[in-house]
Each structure stands twice: as C-alpha cells, then as structure tokens.
Design a protein around this motif. Structure first.
Motif, PDB file in Angstrom:
ATOM      1  N   ALA A 128     -34.544 -77.793 -45.306  1.00 38.88           N
ATOM      2  CA  ALA A 128     -34.023 -76.489 -45.042  1.00 38.88           C
ATOM      3  C   ALA A 128     -34.960 -75.386 -44.314  1.00 38.88           C
ATOM      4  CB  ALA A 128     -33.124 -75.807 -45.861  1.00 38.88           C
ATOM      5  N   HIS A 129     -36.235 -75.413 -44.921  1.00 36.70           N
ATOM      6  CA  HIS A 129     -37.246 -74.458 -44.733  1.00 36.70           C
ATOM      7  C   HIS A 129     -37.705 -74.674 -43.151  1.00 36.70           C
ATOM      8  CE1 HIS A 129     -37.243 -74.463 -49.042  1.00 36.70           C
ATOM      9  NE2 HIS A 129     -37.904 -73.296 -48.842  1.00 36.70           N
ATOM     10  N   SER A 130     -37.847 -76.099 -42.753  1.00 37.49           N
ATOM     11  CA  SER A 130     -38.318 -76.440 -41.380  1.00 37.49           C
ATOM     12  C   SER A 130     -37.084 -76.066 -40.395  1.00 37.49           C
ATOM     13  CB  SER A 130     -38.478 -77.844 -41.261  1.00 37.49           C
ATOM     14  OG  SER A 130     -39.591 -78.071 -42.196  1.00 37.49           O
ATOM     15  N   ARG A 131     -35.829 -76.190 -40.738  1.00 36.18           N
ATOM     16  CA  ARG A 131     -34.688 -76.139 -39.870  1.00 36.18           C
ATOM     17  C   ARG A 131     -34.638 -74.469 -39.417  1.00 36.18           C
ATOM     18  NH1 ARG A 131     -32.064 -79.177 -43.629  1.00 36.18           N
ATOM     19  NH2 ARG A 131     -30.348 -77.205 -43.641  1.00 36.18           N
ATOM     20  N   ALA A 132     -34.747 -73.762 -40.669  1.00 35.61           N
ATOM     21  CA  ALA A 132     -34.694 -72.544 -40.512  1.00 35.61           C
ATOM     22  C   ALA A 132     -35.702 -71.729 -39.406  1.00 35.61           C
ATOM     23  CB  ALA A 132     -34.415 -71.836 -41.646  1.00 35.61           C
ATOM     24  N   ALA A 133     -36.878 -72.402 -39.529  1.00 39.24           N
ATOM     25  CA  ALA A 133     -37.968 -71.760 -38.910  1.00 39.24           C
ATOM     26  C   ALA A 133     -37.793 -72.228 -37.479  1.00 39.24           C
ATOM     27  CB  ALA A 133     -39.387 -72.616 -39.508  1.00 39.24           C
ATOM     28  N   PHE A 134     -37.480 -73.568 -36.794  1.00 44.45           N
ATOM     29  CA  PHE A 134     -37.131 -73.948 -35.700  1.00 44.45           C
ATOM     30  C   PHE A 134     -36.005 -73.464 -35.135  1.00 44.45           C
ATOM     31  CE2 PHE A 134     -39.762 -77.803 -37.127  1.00 44.45           C
ATOM     32  CZ  PHE A 134     -40.622 -77.642 -36.095  1.00 44.45           C
ATOM     33  N   ALA A 135     -34.840 -73.098 -35.808  1.00 45.42           N
ATOM     34  CA  ALA A 135     -33.692 -72.350 -35.436  1.00 45.42           C
ATOM     35  C   ALA A 135     -34.216 -70.832 -35.147  1.00 45.42           C
ATOM     36  CB  ALA A 135     -32.735 -72.415 -36.348  1.00 45.42           C
ATOM     37  N   ALA A 136     -35.106 -70.386 -35.852  1.00 46.03           N
ATOM     38  CA  ALA A 136     -35.324 -68.836 -35.501  1.00 46.03           C
ATOM     39  C   ALA A 136     -36.179 -68.863 -34.224  1.00 46.03           C
ATOM     40  CB  ALA A 136     -36.040 -68.392 -36.678  1.00 46.03           C
ATOM     41  N   HIS A 137     -37.124 -70.036 -34.167  1.00 44.71           N
ATOM     42  CA  HIS A 137     -37.914 -69.962 -32.655  1.00 44.71           C
ATOM     43  C   HIS A 137     -37.010 -70.123 -31.501  1.00 44.71           C
ATOM     44  CE1 HIS A 137     -41.386 -70.991 -30.377  1.00 44.71           C
ATOM     45  NE2 HIS A 137     -40.859 -72.078 -30.004  1.00 44.71           N
ATOM     46  N   TRP A 138     -35.780 -70.878 -31.743  1.00 44.67           N
ATOM     47  CA  TRP A 138     -35.158 -71.234 -30.635  1.00 44.67           C
ATOM     48  C   TRP A 138     -34.365 -70.123 -30.243  1.00 44.67           C
ATOM     49  CZ3 TRP A 138     -34.055 -76.340 -33.085  1.00 44.67           C
ATOM     50  CH2 TRP A 138     -35.064 -77.194 -33.092  1.00 44.67           C
ATOM     51  N   ARG A 139     -33.701 -69.403 -31.225  1.00 46.96           N
ATOM     52  CA  ARG A 139     -32.919 -68.252 -31.020  1.00 46.96           C
ATOM     53  C   ARG A 139     -33.613 -67.075 -29.988  1.00 46.96           C
ATOM     54  NH1 ARG A 139     -30.839 -69.182 -36.345  1.00 46.96           N
ATOM     55  NH2 ARG A 139     -32.172 -67.711 -37.101  1.00 46.96           N
ATOM     56  N   ALA A 140     -34.878 -67.177 -30.531  1.00 43.07           N
ATOM     57  CA  ALA A 140     -35.835 -65.980 -29.882  1.00 43.07           C
ATOM     58  C   ALA A 140     -35.450 -65.872 -28.459  1.00 43.07           C
ATOM     59  CB  ALA A 140     -36.957 -65.983 -30.090  1.00 43.07           C
ATOM     60  N   SER A 141     -35.498 -67.163 -27.729  1.00 40.91           N
ATOM     61  CA  SER A 141     -35.010 -67.358 -26.290  1.00 40.91           C
ATOM     62  C   SER A 141     -35.915 -66.637 -25.348  1.00 40.91           C
ATOM     63  CB  SER A 141     -33.559 -67.058 -26.066  1.00 40.91           C
ATOM     64  OG  SER A 141     -33.325 -65.841 -26.265  1.00 40.91           O
ATOM     65  N   ARG A 142     -36.957 -66.012 -25.503  1.00 43.54           N
ATOM     66  CA  ARG A 142     -37.766 -65.033 -24.854  1.00 43.54           C
ATOM     67  C   ARG A 142     -38.799 -65.943 -23.984  1.00 43.54           C
ATOM     68  NH1 ARG A 142     -39.510 -64.397 -29.965  1.00 43.54           N
ATOM     69  NH2 ARG A 142     -41.660 -64.845 -30.349  1.00 43.54           N
ATOM     70  N   PRO A 143     -39.063 -65.828 -22.751  1.00 38.64           N
ATOM     71  CA  PRO A 143     -40.055 -66.524 -21.861  1.00 38.64           C
ATOM     72  C   PRO A 143     -41.384 -66.602 -22.655  1.00 38.64           C
ATOM     73  CG  PRO A 143     -39.077 -64.888 -20.700  1.00 38.64           C
ATOM     74  CD  PRO A 143     -38.566 -64.603 -22.058  1.00 38.64           C
ATOM     75  N   ARG A 144     -42.073 -67.605 -22.787  1.00 40.03           N
ATOM     76  CA  ARG A 144     -43.440 -67.706 -23.400  1.00 40.03           C
ATOM     77  C   ARG A 144     -44.315 -68.589 -22.510  1.00 40.03           C
ATOM     78  NH1 ARG A 144     -39.472 -69.838 -27.176  1.00 40.03           N
ATOM     79  NH2 ARG A 144     -39.215 -68.471 -29.167  1.00 40.03           N
ATOM     80  N   GLY A 145     -45.046 -67.481 -21.572  1.00 38.32           N
ATOM     81  CA  GLY A 145     -45.953 -68.042 -20.642  1.00 38.32           C
ATOM     82  C   GLY A 145     -45.497 -69.011 -20.038  1.00 38.32           C
TER      83      GLY A 145
END
Length: 865
Positions: A128-145
């Motif tokens: 669950a900890h990894s899933r939550a971290a990756f989901a938060a990363h994807w939800r940010a949806s901001r351009p990254r370089g």
C-alpha cells in the motif's frame, strides 16, 4: 527472431500498437510523463506484453512485478533496485521516496538522462505504501523537464488501475481472447509444428481462443494424437484439462460453495431448465437445483456468494454458468482435487524461457524439441501456467482475509493491514460487502498501530458504498483529518442504525463510532449488546474484540471496576482463542485499572505483559495505555518527576508520540505531573493544545479537565480558585465521577497547602467518598492523608515530634520534598546525587511510617504550625 529476443505474442498486434501510440509524445502534454494501463487476465499475455513493450522501447526499460513479500515500500525498493547502479543508490532513492517530494525526488536522485520506460506488473498487488506514493506521483500530472520517464502499469481485470489525473480519459489497453488465426499459430508453436490440420482445427473449435486451455491441451495430448497418427479421443479439451486450468479457482472456494457449484453444474441441461433454450448445457432451473442440493445436504447459503463472484448468474428462474469451461470443470468427477494431475499420454511441453513467458501466454519460438528429464522437472516445479494457477478473485480475497486475521490475532498488525488492504482490492468487484469488511479491518489494524495515514489509505481504498458503511467511512475520514464538524452527522447515523439491529459486527461498528464521538454511554451499551449477541451465536473469535472495546468504553467513562471486569473476561477469551494481540490490549486495560486502585505490583505485571507483546507487534494503542498506567502509578506514589518523564513522549506529536486517539486523553495527567515536578512550560504548552482539542466536543470530561489544568498553572490564588470552580461546574454534566473526584482532590490539596484547612475538608471528603466507591484505593489513601493534614475529625493526626528523630540531612530533604521539590532538584540544592537523595527519602518514609510525599508534606506542615 533468435531465442533471446523474448516471447512471441500471438494476436496482440493491436494492443502493442495502442501501447506504442499512448507512449508517443504526440498524444500527451509537452514534458508530461505518459502513463499507459494494461488489463489482462491470467494466461492472456499481460506480462509478455510488458516484456515486449520494454524490449521495443528505444531507450532503457525495466519490468518489475509485485514483490513476493508484502512489506511497506517493498515495491518501490524493487523498482529502485532494478534502476540504481548500486545498493547504496537504491537505498538512498527508497528513503527519498518516503519524503515530501516522494517518487519524483527518488527518481531524480538516480543517474542517467536517456528516456526510460518503467513497467510495473500486477501493480494492485504491490504494498500500500508504494502504491500510494506512485499514485500521488502520477496524479500530479505536471510536466517534468524532458519527460524522460514513461510508465506501463498492468493488472488483471477487476483490479483497479491508477489514472494520471481526473482528465486522463484514455481507457486501459485490454487483452481479449485470441482470434482463430492467432490461436492456430499458438498451437503450432506450442506443439513444435507437429499438428495434423484436422486435429488443430478441432482443437481451435473446442478451446474457443482461450490461450491457457490451448496450451494445457497441447501439453496433455500424446504426440501421436497431435500428429494424427493415433486415433483422437472423443473430446480433445477434456474435463481433465479444464480441471487443471480452473483447479486453482475451484480449490480456493469454501467447501460449501465448491459443493454447491458442482451440484449446479451437474444439474445444467436438465429438462426443467427454462428460458429460450430448454436443455441449455450451461443453464439449470433454480428451484429444482436448490432442492436437489438440500437433499444432498449441501448448504445453499453459498449461492449469493457464487453469484456475487460472477461464477454464476441469475436469469429469470435459472442459474447460468457464464463460462462453459468452468461449468465442465465444476461438474468433473473428483473436482479440483485433480488439478495439476498429469495424464500418462501427455505430450511435449515447450521448454525454457523466462518464467513469465509461460505464465502469461507468450510461447518461445524454439519449442520444437521435446523436453529432457531436467526440463520436465523444472516445468513441474514452476507449476502450470497462470490460467491454471489463477484463483478466483473471491477465493484469493478470502485467503488474504484469513491471513489478515492471523496477523491481527497474533502478529505485527501492519502485516494484517497489508493483507486486509489487498483483500479489499481483490474483492471489491466480486464481493463488495466482503471488500467493505476487509477495508474496515485494514483500517482497524492501522488504528491499532497508530498510523493515521494507513487508516486513511484503507478508507480510501474502495469507492463509496451505500448505507452505514459509507457513513462510517466518511465519519472516520473526517475524524482522522480533525474535522469533527463533518464527523458528527455520519457517525451519529451509524450509531442510530447499529442501535436498531442485532448483528454483532454492526453493533461493534456502531460502538466504535460512538467512542470516536465521545459518547461513552452509548458505546458501552452497544458493545454490551454486541457481546450478548456474539455469545448467543457462539462467535467465540469475536468476543475478545468486543470485550476490548467495552473495556475502553468503561475506562473513558471512569467506571474502572467495570472496565477491569470486561478486560479480565477479555483476557480469558483472548487466551482461549489464541488471540495474543487482544490479550496485550486486555493487559494494558488491566494495568490502567490497577493504577487507579493503587495495586502497584499488578500495574507492573500487566504493563510488562502488554509491552512485551505490543512493542514487537506494533500495538501503539496498547503500548500507550500501558505506559500511561505506569505513569499514573508513579504519580500516585509521589514520583511526579518520573511520571512526567514517562508521559512527555506520549502526549507529544510525531512518530515518537503516543497513539493519536489517546494522546490528548493523557494530557491532564501529564500536566499534573509536570506542574508537580517543575516542568511548567511544557505543561502550559500541552494545556494550550489540549484546549484546542477540547473545543471539538469529542470528550465530555474535557472542559472540566481543561479547567483543572488551568487551575494548576494559574499564577495567583484568585485565578486558581476561579478555574477550580469552573472545573467543578463542568463536572456536573461531564459524566465522569472519577475525574470529578480528582478535581476535588486537587482543589482540596491546594486549599490545604494555602493554609485553609477548613475550606479544604469539604472537597477532600467528597473526593474520598468517590475514590472509595470506585475502589480507587491509591487515590483514597492520598485523600485520607490530606484530610489528616487538615486536622479533620476522625483522622489520625500526624505526630510532628517524629521529625526530631531524623538526621539533620534527612530533615533538610524532608522539608524540600514537602515543598514540592523533585529528587533531582533536592540533589542540586544540597550538592548530592539523586541516588543519595532517593536513599535518604526511603529512610525517612521508613522511620516516620509514611507511604508517600503527600503524607510527608502533611507531617511537615503540621510541625510548622
């Protein structure tokens, strides 16, 4: 294609093209990281598709599956291990992933600037900890370089896949059954090209594009049958093949459900079948079939579960198998016990290759030669392909629930949290009611561990469900995020609905909601009813949990004798059912009760047992209660400095603090100890935080206890008197007689030390009566000593002349202690070590026949009159 170019994918050209297109920069915002989702069932080539996409990607790529051991952050660590050049770099990235910048910071710490495709297989099965971290990363949806990262995330159908953000409308890439041409190529490759055309076409008809069935049938048929030189059996895809393919699913069902499914399967095609196709081999009339089951003494209660799991459907008055292969497997003689059995005429099996190639339907091209003995042994050890090994979502979810209960009963509670969390995800589509139960069990495990974030993760796991479950989830989310105004209405509805029913589980949930709201009277009543129903229904495994909650409710209400009775019964029930963690909670409750009654040895014994289990198993709630009990015993024995030192971390915020639901409840005790030991600044800071919490109205005695804290901290007499008066007015409606007695005792003690003995006697007498009724002998002893110090009639007055028998050093120590100095402060004043002061103090108590600092203060005060 050479042997090292990966598995051949049959009939997946469209899916590969869709993945390639979605990964293209032309279909996403400039610089944004693409997220492509793939849904495919066992045996349909999901992992092989990921492997092929990774191989075809122009930059670097890696494929990472669900780690075999589900521990917090294991998934993220597996990915960083695959990406990082060293174990040290992987560890550094894993630590960064847990920080405020999460996965973005972890990935940025890794070297390399070329585009990278990260393929995460079986993602819903990650921790669950990894899933939550990756989901938060994807939800940010901001351009990254330059968006050097792309994501390909896969799961079986029915398991939720993450979306990049709310605007991400691209549906998952789904893997259908194979078309005839692709199925023909798969059979030819699996059999090494030695398939008679007529045999091959017949096999394609019977297998209906199911890759797992095709491969298993080729494995089982003798070479002569495949080549057409030996007469073929009446049916190529026989029941043995299907029992092997579906054996994992059937074997994981509860025994009653498996037996009922077999009865329905054998009744299919009977003349009673109704509908547009009488005699349909996949349809059985519901009434006659269930009557037949009852005549065979097969319980029919499992029918709802089979329908909810999608293994059966109800159409009109009939039961229908949506999958004919499942119906034949369930009807096969011997049932799932035949799963994995090898027929004597089994032909060649494709050898070698990566394990996931076999598991996911990808067949290596170099499959012509028959396997040697070593390869056959390896194939047996690896087991059948995933379609064979796959179990139904319902069965897999129930197995995870069983694992969670085992950890909740006697193991680390966060292991239970992970198991219940996974079960809820597996069950959410097939068994929504069971998924909701698993979700709340995951929340309960996280609550026991004191992990607010994990509690919220469990509550957010599934979409909102109707009724009290939705209200319970909404109310708990609001309470955990400190929004009590939004928690009251939904939780109050849970209490009201639960009070109208008799189901022990729902009564337990309603009682928990009442505890969160601070309604300890309703909580005790609901848990009492739950206990009676659980005993009437002989649900022994539920009894310790109910008694644990009942003991907490009685502790919150200040009814310590009742709390001790409930915890004692709970301890016996926990031992009888082997629930070690519940026993730790009962020991902690008994320690707190003993700290009130003044039974020092019992406090130490129960607290030690609670801590011995609670610390290694992560039972933050039990550990906090046990430490609180030890501190209260120390405070009652006059060891204010030691009590304050023990309580300070429990009332502080952060990971080193106490349990989040108990932290504020322990503040009044800390303030009393801190003021008595010269830690007024800490006491004042804790009081201000307590004031903010008391304003939420979740604890009826809180306003009175807040006023008592302010009285203890007041700078002058008039303000002290005003705050004590305010506290006593709040106590009239606070509903906790024991806390009222403690306020009376504190007020009377303050008056006596202000040399107002006449005014002190009334509060002290009232306090003494309540302490005696509550069997709080430790507090009663202190109240009697204070009354004696006031010269109250009927109490033995201390003999001030006894002080003359002390040595000069002992008299100096006695006077400083009577003025409220701690051992450490006395040591500084007299240039002694704290150990020497403690030694002298024990001698003073023995010579004067005193038992506490309170009695010593009374004797010194009497001598100075």
């Amino acid at each position: 294609m050479t042997a090292d170019t990966g598995p051949v994918l049959y009939g997946r050209e469209a899916e590969l093209a869709a993945v390639s297109q979605l990964l293209s920069p032309a279909v996403r915002p400039l610089g944004a990281e693409p997220l492509v989702r793939v849904a495919g069932g066992p045996g349909e080539g999901r992992s092989a598709l990921l492997a092929r996409a990774a191989r075809d990607f122009p930059g670097a790529a890696c494929v990472v599956g669900a780690p075999p051991r589900q521990v917090p952050w294991s998934g993220a660590r597996a990915l960083f291990d695959a990406l990082a050049p060293s174990a040290a770099a992987a560890g550094r990235a894993a630590r960064l992933a847990r920080g405020p910048d999460g996965i973005a910071a972890a990935l940025a710490s890794l070297p390399g600037r070329e585009p990278v495709l990260l393929c995460l297989d079986d993602f819903p099965l990650w921790d669950a900890h990894s899933r939550a971290a990756f989901a938060a990363h994807w939800r940010a949806s901001r351009p990254r370089g330059g968006a050097r990262l792309g994501w390909l995330v896969a799961a079986a159908p029915g398991r939720p896949l993450p979306a990049a953000d709310a605007a991400d409308a691209a549906p998952p890439v789904r893997l259908p059954r194979l078309c005839r041409a692709s199925a023909r190529a798969l059979v030819a490759d699996a059999a090494g090209g030695r398939v008679d055309p007529a045999v091959g076409e017949r096999l394609l008809d019977e297998a209906a594009g199911h890759p797992g069935v095709l491969v298993e049938t080729v494995r089982r048929l003798a070479p002569g049958v495949l080549a057409g030189t030996v007469p073929r059996p009446g049916r190529l895809v026989d029941d043995g093949v299907l029992v092997t393919v579906y054996g994992g699913l059937l074997g994981a069902l509860p025994a009653d459900a498996r037996r009922l499914l077999g009865v329905v399967a054998r009744a299919c095609g009977a003349p009673e079948a109704s509908g547009p196709a009488p005699g349909d081999p996949d349809r059985a009339a519901t009434g006659p079939t269930l009557a037949r089951a009852r005549s065979l003494r097969v319980p029919t209660e499992a029918l709802d579960g089979l329908v909810a799991a999608g293994l059966l459907r109800l159409r009109g008055g009939d039961l229908v198998f949506p999958d004919p292969f499942l119906r034949r497997a369930a009807a096969g003689e011997g049932g799932p016990s035949r799963a994995g059995r090898r027929s004597q005429g089994a032909g060649p099996r494709h050898p070698g290759g990566p394990r996931h190639d076999e598991d996911r339907g990808g067949i290596p091209r170099h499959a012509a030669a028959p396997p040697d003995r070593h390869e056959r042994h390896r194939a047996d050890r690896l087991g059948p392909p995933p379609v064979v090994r796959a179990r139904s979502a319902a069965a897999r979810g129930r197995a995870l629930v069983t694992r969670g209960f085992a950890a909740l009963a006697g193991g680390p509670v966060m292991d239970a949290h992970e198991a219940f969390l996974q079960a809820a995800k597996v069950l959410r589509d097939r068994e929504p009611a069971e998924a909701a139960d698993a979700r709340f069990l995951a929340m309960e495990a996280a609550w026991t561990a004191g992990d607010v974030g994990a509690c919220l993760a469990a509550l957010d796991l599934a979409p909102a469900v109707p009724g009290t479950e939705r209200s319970f989830a909404e109310g708990l989310r609001a309470a955990l995020t400190v929004r009590p105004d939004r928690a009251r209405t939904p939780l109050s509805s849970v209490v009201a609905v639960g009070a109208a029913g008799d189901e022990p589980r729902l009564l337990l949930r309603a009682g928990s909601a009442a505890l969160v709201l601070g309604d300890v009277t309703a909580a005790a009543r609901l848990h009492g009813r739950a206990l009676a129903r659980a005993r009437a229904e002989q649900r022994a495994s539920l009894v310790p949990r109910i008694l644990e909650h009942l003991a907490y409710a009685e502790l919150r209400a200040g009814r310590y004798a009742r709390a001790g009775h409930a915890a004692g019964e709970g301890l016996r029930a926990a031992r009888a059912t082997g629930q070690l963690n519940s026993a730790a909670h009962q020991h902690a409750a008994l320690a707190l009760v003993a700290s009130v009654t003044g039974d020092g040895p019992s406090v130490a014994e129960h607290a030690e047992r609670a801590l011995a289990i609670g610390r290694p198993h992560g039972l933050a709630q039990a550990v906090t209660l046990a430490e609180w009990a030890l501190a209260r015993a120390e405070l009652g024995g006059g060891l204010a400095a030691q009590a304050a030192a023990r309580l300070a971390p429990l009332v502080g915020p952060g990971p080193r603090g106490g349990h989040f639901a108990l932290r504020m409840l322990a503040v009044p005790c800390f303030v009393e100890a801190a003021v008595a030991s010269g830690r007024a600044a800490e006491a004042r800071a804790a009081t201000e935080e307590y004031a903010r919490w008391a304003a939420y109205g979740l604890d009826r005695p809180a306003p009175a206890q807040l006023a008592r804290c302010r009285a203890l901290l007041a700078p002058h007499g008039e303000e002290t008197t005003r705050w004590f008066g305010e506290a006593l007015r709040h106590h009239e409606t606070g509903g906790n007689d024991f806390e009222r007695a403690r306020t009376l005792f504190a007020y009377g003690t303050w008056l006596r030390r202000r040399r107002r003995p006449g005014e002190a006697r009334g509060p002290l007498r009232d306090a003494l009566v309540t302490f005696e009724r509550a069997a709080a002998e430790g507090w009663a002893r202190q109240a009697r000593a204070e009354l004696r110090a006031t010269g109250a009639p009927g109490t033995r007055r201390p003999d001030p002349s006894a002080l003359a028998g002390l040595t000069p050093q002992q008299r100096r120590i006695a006077r400083l202690v009577a003025d409220g100095a701690t051992n450490e402060e006395v040591a500084v004043r007299l240039s002694l070590s704290p150990r020497t002061v403690d030694h002298h103090l024990r001698g003073i108590y023995a010579r004067l026949q005193l038992r506490s600092r309170v009695e010593l203060s009374a004797l010194v005060a009497a001598a100075e009159r």
